[in-house]
Design a protein around this motif. Sequence first.
Motif, PDB file in Angstrom:
ATOM      1  N   LEU A  12       0.833  -1.200   0.000  1.00  0.00           N
ATOM      2  CA  LEU A  12       0.000   0.000   0.000  1.00  0.00           C
ATOM      3  C   LEU A  12       0.866   1.247   0.000  1.00  0.00           C
ATOM      4  O   LEU A  12       0.541   2.233  -0.648  1.00  0.00           O
ATOM      5  CB  LEU A  12      -0.930   0.003   1.206  1.00  0.00           C
ATOM      6  N   ALA A  13       1.971   1.179   0.747  1.00  0.00           N
ATOM      7  CA  ALA A  13       2.849   2.352   0.786  1.00  0.00           C
ATOM      8  C   ALA A  13       3.400   2.632  -0.602  1.00  0.00           C
ATOM      9  O   ALA A  13       3.440   3.770  -1.050  1.00  0.00           O
ATOM     10  CB  ALA A  13       3.990   2.106   1.771  1.00  0.00           C
ATOM     11  N   ILE A  14       3.780   1.578  -1.293  1.00  0.00           N
ATOM     12  CA  ILE A  14       4.335   1.762  -2.637  1.00  0.00           C
ATOM     13  C   ILE A  14       3.227   2.197  -3.589  1.00  0.00           C
ATOM     14  O   ILE A  14       3.353   3.157  -4.328  1.00  0.00           O
ATOM     15  CB  ILE A  14       4.989   0.446  -3.131  1.00  0.00           C
ATOM     16  N   GLY A  15       2.105   1.477  -3.518  1.00  0.00           N
ATOM     17  CA  GLY A  15       1.020   1.780  -4.434  1.00  0.00           C
ATOM     18  C   GLY A  15       0.394   3.122  -4.148  1.00  0.00           C
ATOM     19  O   GLY A  15      -0.032   3.828  -5.051  1.00  0.00           O
ATOM     20  N   GLY A  16       0.316   3.488  -2.881  1.00  0.00           N
ATOM     21  CA  GLY A  16      -0.341   4.726  -2.525  1.00  0.00           C
ATOM     22  C   GLY A  16       0.443   5.947  -2.950  1.00  0.00           C
ATOM     23  O   GLY A  16      -0.122   6.929  -3.381  1.00  0.00           O
ATOM     24  N   ALA A  17       1.718   5.884  -2.851  1.00  0.00           N
ATOM     25  CA  ALA A  17       2.578   6.953  -3.342  1.00  0.00           C
ATOM     26  C   ALA A  17       2.405   8.268  -2.612  1.00  0.00           C
ATOM     27  O   ALA A  17       2.889   9.288  -3.052  1.00  0.00           O
ATOM     28  CB  ALA A  17       2.358   7.202  -4.819  1.00  0.00           C
ATOM     29  N   ALA A  18       1.704   8.233  -1.489  1.00  0.00           N
ATOM     30  CA  ALA A  18       1.508   9.490  -0.777  1.00  0.00           C
ATOM     31  C   ALA A  18       2.849  10.061  -0.366  1.00  0.00           C
ATOM     32  O   ALA A  18       3.070  11.255  -0.427  1.00  0.00           O
ATOM     33  CB  ALA A  18       0.623   9.261   0.446  1.00  0.00           C
ATOM     34  N   LYS A  19       3.717   9.183   0.059  1.00  0.00           N
ATOM     35  CA  LYS A  19       5.062   9.622   0.423  1.00  0.00           C
ATOM     36  C   LYS A  19       6.029   8.658  -0.233  1.00  0.00           C
ATOM     37  O   LYS A  19       6.666   7.856   0.428  1.00  0.00           O
ATOM     38  CB  LYS A  19       5.231   9.586   1.947  1.00  0.00           C
ATOM     39  N   ALA A  20       6.111   8.772  -1.520  1.00  0.00           N
ATOM     40  CA  ALA A  20       6.896   7.794  -2.269  1.00  0.00           C
ATOM     41  C   ALA A  20       8.372   7.835  -1.898  1.00  0.00           C
ATOM     42  O   ALA A  20       9.063   6.851  -2.020  1.00  0.00           O
ATOM     43  CB  ALA A  20       6.737   8.050  -3.761  1.00  0.00           C
ATOM     44  N   GLN A  21       8.822   8.986  -1.397  1.00  0.00           N
ATOM     45  CA  GLN A  21      10.251   9.115  -1.131  1.00  0.00           C
ATOM     46  C   GLN A  21      10.665   8.345   0.116  1.00  0.00           C
ATOM     47  O   GLN A  21      11.722   7.767   0.177  1.00  0.00           O
ATOM     48  CB  GLN A  21      10.635  10.592  -0.950  1.00  0.00           C
ATOM     49  N   ASP A  22       9.812   8.355   1.143  1.00  0.00           N
ATOM     50  CA  ASP A  22      10.253   7.756   2.400  1.00  0.00           C
ATOM     51  C   ASP A  22       9.335   6.633   2.896  1.00  0.00           C
ATOM     52  O   ASP A  22       9.619   6.019   3.903  1.00  0.00           O
ATOM     53  CB  ASP A  22      10.358   8.838   3.487  1.00  0.00           C
ATOM     54  N   PHE A  23       8.261   6.353   2.200  1.00  0.00           N
ATOM     55  CA  PHE A  23       7.331   5.287   2.561  1.00  0.00           C
ATOM     56  C   PHE A  23       6.775   5.440   3.973  1.00  0.00           C
ATOM     57  O   PHE A  23       6.465   4.477   4.634  1.00  0.00           O
ATOM     58  CB  PHE A  23       7.966   3.896   2.419  1.00  0.00           C
ATOM     59  N   GLU A  24       6.700   6.638   4.459  1.00  0.00           N
ATOM     60  CA  GLU A  24       6.204   6.868   5.813  1.00  0.00           C
ATOM     61  C   GLU A  24       4.682   6.770   5.813  1.00  0.00           C
ATOM     62  O   GLU A  24       4.005   7.448   5.037  1.00  0.00           O
ATOM     63  CB  GLU A  24       6.630   8.271   6.251  1.00  0.00           C
ATOM     64  N   LEU A  25       4.153   5.930   6.693  1.00  0.00           N
ATOM     65  CA  LEU A  25       2.700   5.777   6.736  1.00  0.00           C
ATOM     66  C   LEU A  25       2.117   6.556   7.905  1.00  0.00           C
ATOM     67  O   LEU A  25       2.685   6.579   8.983  1.00  0.00           O
ATOM     68  CB  LEU A  25       2.335   4.296   6.920  1.00  0.00           C
ATOM     69  N   PRO A  26       0.961   7.193   7.706  1.00  0.00           N
ATOM     70  CA  PRO A  26       0.302   7.826   8.852  1.00  0.00           C
ATOM     71  C   PRO A  26      -0.200   6.749   9.808  1.00  0.00           C
ATOM     72  O   PRO A  26      -0.453   5.605   9.394  1.00  0.00           O
ATOM     73  CB  PRO A  26      -0.873   8.582   8.212  1.00  0.00           C
ATOM     74  N   PRO A  27      -0.328   7.074  11.097  1.00  0.00           N
ATOM     75  CA  PRO A  27      -0.810   6.066  12.050  1.00  0.00           C
ATOM     76  C   PRO A  27      -2.242   5.637  11.726  1.00  0.00           C
ATOM     77  O   PRO A  27      -3.021   6.430  11.190  1.00  0.00           O
ATOM     78  CB  PRO A  27      -0.751   6.782  13.403  1.00  0.00           C
ATOM     79  N   ASN A  28      -2.551   4.391  12.078  1.00  0.00           N
ATOM     80  CA  ASN A  28      -3.917   3.910  11.876  1.00  0.00           C
ATOM     81  C   ASN A  28      -4.885   4.656  12.792  1.00  0.00           C
ATOM     82  O   ASN A  28      -4.539   5.004  13.921  1.00  0.00           O
ATOM     83  CB  ASN A  28      -3.999   2.404  12.174  1.00  0.00           C
ATOM     84  N   TRP A  38     -17.476   8.053   8.830  1.00  0.00           N
ATOM     85  CA  TRP A  38     -16.235   7.727   9.523  1.00  0.00           C
ATOM     86  C   TRP A  38     -15.069   7.756   8.547  1.00  0.00           C
ATOM     87  O   TRP A  38     -15.221   7.493   7.353  1.00  0.00           O
ATOM     88  CB  TRP A  38     -16.338   6.320  10.147  1.00  0.00           C
ATOM     89  N   SER A  39     -13.914   8.048   9.119  1.00  0.00           N
ATOM     90  CA  SER A  39     -12.665   8.037   8.371  1.00  0.00           C
ATOM     91  C   SER A  39     -11.820   6.895   8.930  1.00  0.00           C
ATOM     92  O   SER A  39     -11.448   6.919  10.102  1.00  0.00           O
ATOM     93  CB  SER A  39     -11.994   9.399   8.569  1.00  0.00           C
ATOM     94  N   LEU A  40     -11.545   5.895   8.109  1.00  0.00           N
ATOM     95  CA  LEU A  40     -10.836   4.695   8.572  1.00  0.00           C
ATOM     96  C   LEU A  40      -9.460   4.639   7.911  1.00  0.00           C
ATOM     97  O   LEU A  40      -9.339   4.232   6.752  1.00  0.00           O
ATOM     98  CB  LEU A  40     -11.669   3.448   8.247  1.00  0.00           C
ATOM     99  N   VAL A  45      -4.033   3.880   3.824  1.00  0.00           N
ATOM    100  CA  VAL A  45      -5.207   4.120   2.987  1.00  0.00           C
ATOM    101  C   VAL A  45      -6.355   4.562   3.882  1.00  0.00           C
ATOM    102  O   VAL A  45      -6.653   3.920   4.893  1.00  0.00           O
ATOM    103  CB  VAL A  45      -5.624   2.853   2.190  1.00  0.00           C
ATOM    104  N   ASN A  46      -6.985   5.661   3.512  1.00  0.00           N
ATOM    105  CA  ASN A  46      -8.088   6.212   4.291  1.00  0.00           C
ATOM    106  C   ASN A  46      -9.397   5.883   3.566  1.00  0.00           C
ATOM    107  O   ASN A  46      -9.641   6.374   2.457  1.00  0.00           O
ATOM    108  CB  ASN A  46      -7.902   7.736   4.404  1.00  0.00           C
ATOM    109  N   SER A  47     -10.228   5.043   4.175  1.00  0.00           N
ATOM    110  CA  SER A  47     -11.529   4.716   3.591  1.00  0.00           C
ATOM    111  C   SER A  47     -12.611   5.544   4.255  1.00  0.00           C
ATOM    112  O   SER A  47     -12.571   5.778   5.463  1.00  0.00           O
ATOM    113  CB  SER A  47     -11.874   3.230   3.807  1.00  0.00           C
ATOM    114  N   MET A  48     -13.589   5.977   3.463  1.00  0.00           N
ATOM    115  CA  MET A  48     -14.782   6.584   4.048  1.00  0.00           C
ATOM    116  C   MET A  48     -15.763   5.455   4.372  1.00  0.00           C
ATOM    117  O   MET A  48     -15.960   4.545   3.562  1.00  0.00           O
ATOM    118  CB  MET A  48     -15.414   7.568   3.056  1.00  0.00           C
TER     119      MET A  48
END
Length: 292
Positions: A12-28, A38-40, A45-48
């Motif tokens: 997901l980190a690679i596919g999401g590309a939100a932070k492609a440079q460092d692969f840092e994921l936001p906390p769940n 709701w925001s999950l 990946v943030n699902s509504m």
Amino acid sequence: MTTLLLSAATALAIGGAAKAQDFELPPNSFDEVAPGVWSLMLFGVNSMVVVGEDGVLVTDPAVGARAQMMIGMIAEVTDKPITHVALSHEHYDHAGGADVFEGAEVIAHENVPEVLAMSRLFPMPEVNTTFDDTHSVDLGGISVDMYHLGHGDGTGTAIMHVPEADVVFSADMYEDKSFTAAAWKEDTNLVGLRDYLNKMVELEPVWAINTHQPGNALEALKENAELQNKIYDQVFEAYSAAVSQGGLPAGFPLVFSLPSQISMPEYSEWNNYEQGLPGYVNRMSLSLFHGG
Ligand SMILES: [Zn+2]
């Protein structure tokens, strides 16, 4: 299970590309942002998640392992069944896992199924309901409107609006004070993406859920709509001037020269400005002049 989840997170980190440079994921996280909505945020990946009197709609499950976890998390806040899975577009890191929600109706724009059918690496779900321009889901007391305005991020792009809760949802359209890496924008039509951003702003939401960003992304949505409008204006002006002088052939050199000619120092503090702005100009240029 841990290995499975870790590999899902990496994918997901690679596919999401939100932070492609460092692969840092936001906390769940899993938060009710407005009554019934709701925001999950799970594995980047943030699902509504929209909970009505009759059932629950979820967006973009991403992969099967994540979808399984979503079922457990949603069961902790409602006993309503998950009746609908709404896909934002055809990209595999968003559509995967939709079939995990047994008995739920999978909804997507009509261009989505043929791209899902081309998947060679990942299992992709069957889409049960397709639509052309708009589609509305009534969940009982709350509804979700899906809008397709044209080619945005992918050809089967849809944004969503929950009018009762003033929430919009979109995927892969913008980042908070950050230019998305050009490698991820190769099949993005920036003319269409700009239309989607402006449409969401026109809906006057209070909340904007964004698939790779936690929290309330409303300011980020507005800032990025303004950015794309500014890029559009400059690129449009350059091609208009050239084409009015020398017809279509006069536009060809601009495809190569414009990306390095436009600078917007007011965005120089944004992440990835140096590579990202030329990438956006390149995509806007091709989308305007070439159609892709
Ligand atoms: Zn995408």
